[in-house]
Design a protein around this motif. Structure first.
Motif: not given
Length: 87
Positions: A8-13, A15-18, A47-50
Motif C-alpha cells: 500500500q502507498g502509505q507503507q512507502l513513507g 521506508i523512504l524516511a528510514g 503522504f507518499p501515495e500522492k
C-alpha cells in the motif's frame, strides 16, 4: 542488500524516511540534493501515495535505491489490479 515489500502507498513513507536516515540525511539535506524545499520531503514522507511517479523516481535516485517490480502471482492466476475506487 535490503529489500522492502510495499503493498500500500502509505507503507512507502516510513521506508523512504528510514532510507534517508540510514544515509545520514535530514529532510533538508535530501531536499537540497533534489532542489526542492524541506516541506516537499516532509509531505512525501507523510503522504507518499500522492506523489507522482516522476517525483518518487527522483527521490529513489537521490537515495541510491532502485524500484523493483516482482510478480507475486502464479502464471495461471488472474491478475488483480484493484477497483475503480483505487483509481
Amino acid at each position: 542488500m535490503d529489500r522492502y515489500t510495499v503493498h500500500q502507498g502509505q507503507q512507502l513513507g516510513p521506508i523512504l524516511a528510514g532510507l534517508r536516515r540510514a544515509r545520514g540525511m535530514s529532510q533538508g539535506d535530501l531536499a537540497r540534493a533534489l532542489g526542492v524545499g524541506q516541506q516537499a520531503i516532509s509531505q512525501l514522507e507523510r503522504f507518499p501515495e500522492k506523489a507522482s511517479l516522476a517525483r518518487l523516481m527522483r527521490v529513489l535516485s537521490a537515495l541510491q535505491v532502485s524500484l523493483v517490480l516482482e510478480s507475486t502471482a502464479s502464471a495461471a492466476a488472474e491478475p488483480t489490479v484493484g477497483t475503480d475506487e483505487d483509481w
